[in-house]
Scaffold this motif. Structure first.
Motif, PDB file in Angstrom:
ATOM      1  N   GLN A 146      -6.419  14.427   2.522  1.00  0.00           N
ATOM      2  CA  GLN A 146      -7.237  13.714   3.489  1.00  0.00           C
ATOM      3  C   GLN A 146      -6.456  12.589   4.149  1.00  0.00           C
ATOM      4  O   GLN A 146      -6.903  11.990   5.110  1.00  0.00           O
ATOM      5  CB  GLN A 146      -8.468  13.151   2.781  1.00  0.00           C
ATOM      6  N   GLN A 147      -5.246  12.269   3.617  1.00  0.00           N
ATOM      7  CA  GLN A 147      -4.431  11.252   4.238  1.00  0.00           C
ATOM      8  C   GLN A 147      -3.737  11.827   5.454  1.00  0.00           C
ATOM      9  O   GLN A 147      -3.595  13.024   5.616  1.00  0.00           O
ATOM     10  CB  GLN A 147      -3.359  10.758   3.268  1.00  0.00           C
ATOM     11  N   ARG A 148      -3.215  10.950   6.284  1.00  0.00           N
ATOM     12  CA  ARG A 148      -2.347  11.407   7.358  1.00  0.00           C
ATOM     13  C   ARG A 148      -1.003  11.806   6.785  1.00  0.00           C
ATOM     14  O   ARG A 148      -0.245  12.539   7.395  1.00  0.00           O
ATOM     15  CB  ARG A 148      -2.157  10.277   8.372  1.00  0.00           C
ATOM     16  N   ASN A 149      -0.671  11.309   5.597  1.00  0.00           N
ATOM     17  CA  ASN A 149       0.640  11.557   5.009  1.00  0.00           C
ATOM     18  C   ASN A 149       0.668  12.913   4.325  1.00  0.00           C
ATOM     19  O   ASN A 149       0.379  13.040   3.151  1.00  0.00           O
ATOM     20  CB  ASN A 149       0.926  10.442   3.991  1.00  0.00           C
ATOM     21  N   LEU A 210       5.021   6.032  14.413  1.00  0.00           N
ATOM     22  CA  LEU A 210       4.988   6.257  12.969  1.00  0.00           C
ATOM     23  C   LEU A 210       6.119   7.202  12.581  1.00  0.00           C
ATOM     24  O   LEU A 210       6.340   8.233  13.220  1.00  0.00           O
ATOM     25  CB  LEU A 210       3.639   6.837  12.562  1.00  0.00           C
ATOM     26  N   GLN A 211       6.811   6.842  11.522  1.00  0.00           N
ATOM     27  CA  GLN A 211       7.930   7.630  11.012  1.00  0.00           C
ATOM     28  C   GLN A 211       7.502   8.274   9.693  1.00  0.00           C
ATOM     29  O   GLN A 211       6.784   7.663   8.901  1.00  0.00           O
ATOM     30  CB  GLN A 211       9.153   6.738  10.760  1.00  0.00           C
ATOM     31  N   GLN A 212       7.970   9.483   9.454  1.00  0.00           N
ATOM     32  CA  GLN A 212       7.685  10.143   8.184  1.00  0.00           C
ATOM     33  C   GLN A 212       8.968  10.796   7.673  1.00  0.00           C
ATOM     34  O   GLN A 212       9.494  11.735   8.278  1.00  0.00           O
ATOM     35  CB  GLN A 212       6.579  11.193   8.330  1.00  0.00           C
ATOM     36  N   LEU A 213       9.474  10.277   6.570  1.00  0.00           N
ATOM     37  CA  LEU A 213      10.669  10.837   5.946  1.00  0.00           C
ATOM     38  C   LEU A 213      10.226  11.839   4.892  1.00  0.00           C
ATOM     39  O   LEU A 213       9.420  11.527   4.013  1.00  0.00           O
ATOM     40  CB  LEU A 213      11.498   9.729   5.293  1.00  0.00           C
ATOM     41  N   ARG A 240       5.680   7.633   4.642  1.00  0.00           N
ATOM     42  CA  ARG A 240       5.252   7.374   6.029  1.00  0.00           C
ATOM     43  C   ARG A 240       5.220   5.862   6.252  1.00  0.00           C
ATOM     44  O   ARG A 240       4.662   5.119   5.446  1.00  0.00           O
ATOM     45  CB  ARG A 240       3.878   7.995   6.253  1.00  0.00           C
ATOM     46  N   PHE A 241       5.783   5.419   7.379  1.00  0.00           N
ATOM     47  CA  PHE A 241       5.894   3.988   7.662  1.00  0.00           C
ATOM     48  C   PHE A 241       6.046   3.793   9.165  1.00  0.00           C
ATOM     49  O   PHE A 241       6.449   4.715   9.890  1.00  0.00           O
ATOM     50  CB  PHE A 241       7.103   3.388   6.929  1.00  0.00           C
ATOM     51  N   LEU A 254       2.690   7.036   0.546  1.00  0.00           N
ATOM     52  CA  LEU A 254       3.602   7.809  -0.296  1.00  0.00           C
ATOM     53  C   LEU A 254       2.897   9.006  -0.907  1.00  0.00           C
ATOM     54  O   LEU A 254       1.788   8.893  -1.430  1.00  0.00           O
ATOM     55  CB  LEU A 254       4.159   6.926  -1.421  1.00  0.00           C
ATOM     56  N   ASN A 255       3.549  10.152  -0.840  1.00  0.00           N
ATOM     57  CA  ASN A 255       3.131  11.341  -1.574  1.00  0.00           C
ATOM     58  C   ASN A 255       4.368  11.844  -2.305  1.00  0.00           C
ATOM     59  O   ASN A 255       5.269  12.417  -1.685  1.00  0.00           O
ATOM     60  CB  ASN A 255       2.602  12.403  -0.611  1.00  0.00           C
TER      61      ASN A 255
END
Length: 422
Positions: A146-149, A210-213, A240-241, A254-255
């Motif tokens: 349910q998160q964006r991450n 938004l950045q997602q590594l 994600r940050f 964080l996942n």
């Protein structure tokens, strides 16, 4: 027929994802399919769940289902266009599975095994059967879904940076890269570290990209955030940050697993959000292990102080160095085994009376294998050992087998866990 072709195409993409063969372009195609319909996303979550995969693979290999794989291939090959697509993917000259060379068949069998699991469920979605059999599970997906991450899928052994969930940039662990986003953000990838320029002067509330590594199984990475905080990101993890912290809090999502060294800034608390907890700090070092599907999330404090709050309750705990918070149905504090917690950051596995179930989770993430547990395996059997992560998987399996508690059989990326010898 068109539905069959589309189902086959999606099954191929998911299968290639699961076998580590998916390319960045294919990943974007799969993401587009997931976004078309909430049911697609729910089904993708179901199909890529490790427990579900293990169960379905085990079912496929039962004696009464021993020819299910061949039957499915026969059905696929009744459609000439479908056969052509599989033929091109396999790079063979004949659409008949019986004529594939043994070498090519062995190479493709893991992908086709997953296709045999996935195709019937995709067909079920188009007929509505999915809702009867799976909708109850999909109605309440794991909180992390349910998160964006979310964890987008990447090419094998490739760390990726996604900017605003659209632009996927592969990162390498050697050499240098300069990364420029459409909003003007510039970052530098330098020999395994992603570095953002420290920026504390952005106007509060300013929109930033938004950045997602995203790291694959078997690879970790380091990132220096725009506030100067350093993060070591573990394998099979998503962080994600924002490209710049502009609000009253410095929020990241964080996942998976990561170790944080947070830059002090009392006026702007640093908050890590996971599916079950929010961890608030002012300036400290700590480790978070929050993988989807595990019973507990673990927050371990190395220095400073952190406040851990449960997402679904008002409960919170303040940790002291050396303490660990377990987040499940509630919050529990315990003394941490710091060597074991931080072993991954040092390139080690350290197991101290670790149950087999936990070890299998670690091996699956680091060596990119799908675990199938046969009946009779004692998942509560405990093991103690210290192993370098760069060792071959076979070396670790041999170490575990010497105890007599467990046996293994490996076929490509499929690892079967068998009961120990009596």
């Amino acid at each position: 027929m068109e539905g069959t072709r589309k189902n086959l195409a999606i099954a191929q993409l998911i299968s290639r994802q699961l076998t580590g063969q998916i390319t960045p372009a294919e990943m974007l195609e799969l993401q587009a399919w997931r976004k078309e319909d909430p049911d697609h996303e729910a089904l993708w979550q179901q199909l890529t769940d490790p427990d579900h995969l293990s169960e379905r693979v085990a079912q496929l290999d039962q004696p009464n289902n021993s020819d299910a794989f061949a039957q499915l291939m026969q059905r696929i090959y009744t459609d000439g266009e479908t056969a052509r697509q599989l033929q091109e993917d396999a790079e063979v000259s004949s659409p008949a599975a019986a004529h594939w060379s043994a070498k090519r068949y062995s190479r493709l069998r893991p992908l086709l095994r997953y296709a045999a699991i996935i195709l019937p469920l995709l067909a079920a979605v188009s007929t509505g059967w999915y809702f009867f059999h799976f909708h109850r599970a999909a109605t309440h997906p794991p909180a992390v879904a349910q998160q964006r991450n979310r964890l987008p899928q990447q090419a094998p052994n490739t760390v990726q940076l996604l900017i605003d969930d659209q632009e996927a940039i592969p990162l390498n662990k050697t050499g240098e890269q300069t990364i420029r986003a459409m909003d003007g953000t510039i970052a530098r990838n330098d020999a395994g570290s992603l570095l953002y320029p420290v920026n504390t002067n952005r106007t509060e509330g300013t929109a930033v990209a938004l950045q997602q590594l995203v790291t694959p199984k078997g690879m970790d990475y380091k990132v220096v955030l725009p506030d100067g905080s350093r993060v070591w990101v573990g394998a099979a993890t998503s962080l994600r940050f924002p490209a710049a912290f502009t609000g009253r809090e410095r929020n990241v999502e964080l996942n998976g697993e990561a170790y944080f060294e947070v830059a002090p800034d009392a006026a702007h608390p640093f908050v890590v959000h996971t599916s079950k907890t929010a961890i608030q700090v002012l300036g400290t070092s700590f480790n978070i292990k929050a993988y989807t599907g595990e019973r507990y999330e673990r927050t371990t404090l190395v220095s400073g102080a952190v406040k851990v709050s449960a997402v679904n309750s008002p409960e919170s705990k303040v940790l002291q160095p050396g303490q660990q918070a377990l987040s499940g149905t509630g919050l529990t504090l315990q003394t941490a085994d710091m060597d074991a917690v931080l072993a991954w950051k040092k390139g080690l596995f350290i197991f101290r009376s670790e149950p087999l179930s936990g070890i299998l989770d670690e091996l699956s993430r680091w060596y990119n294998v799908v675990i199938v547990k046969e009946a009779g395996v004692d998942l509560n059997a405990h093991f103690t050992g210290r192993i370098i992560r760069s060792e071959q998987l076979s070396e670790i399996l041999q170490f575990l087998e010497t105890t007599g508690k467990v046996r293994f059989s490996q076929e490509g990326q499929l690892l079967r866990v068998l009961p120990g010898r009596p």
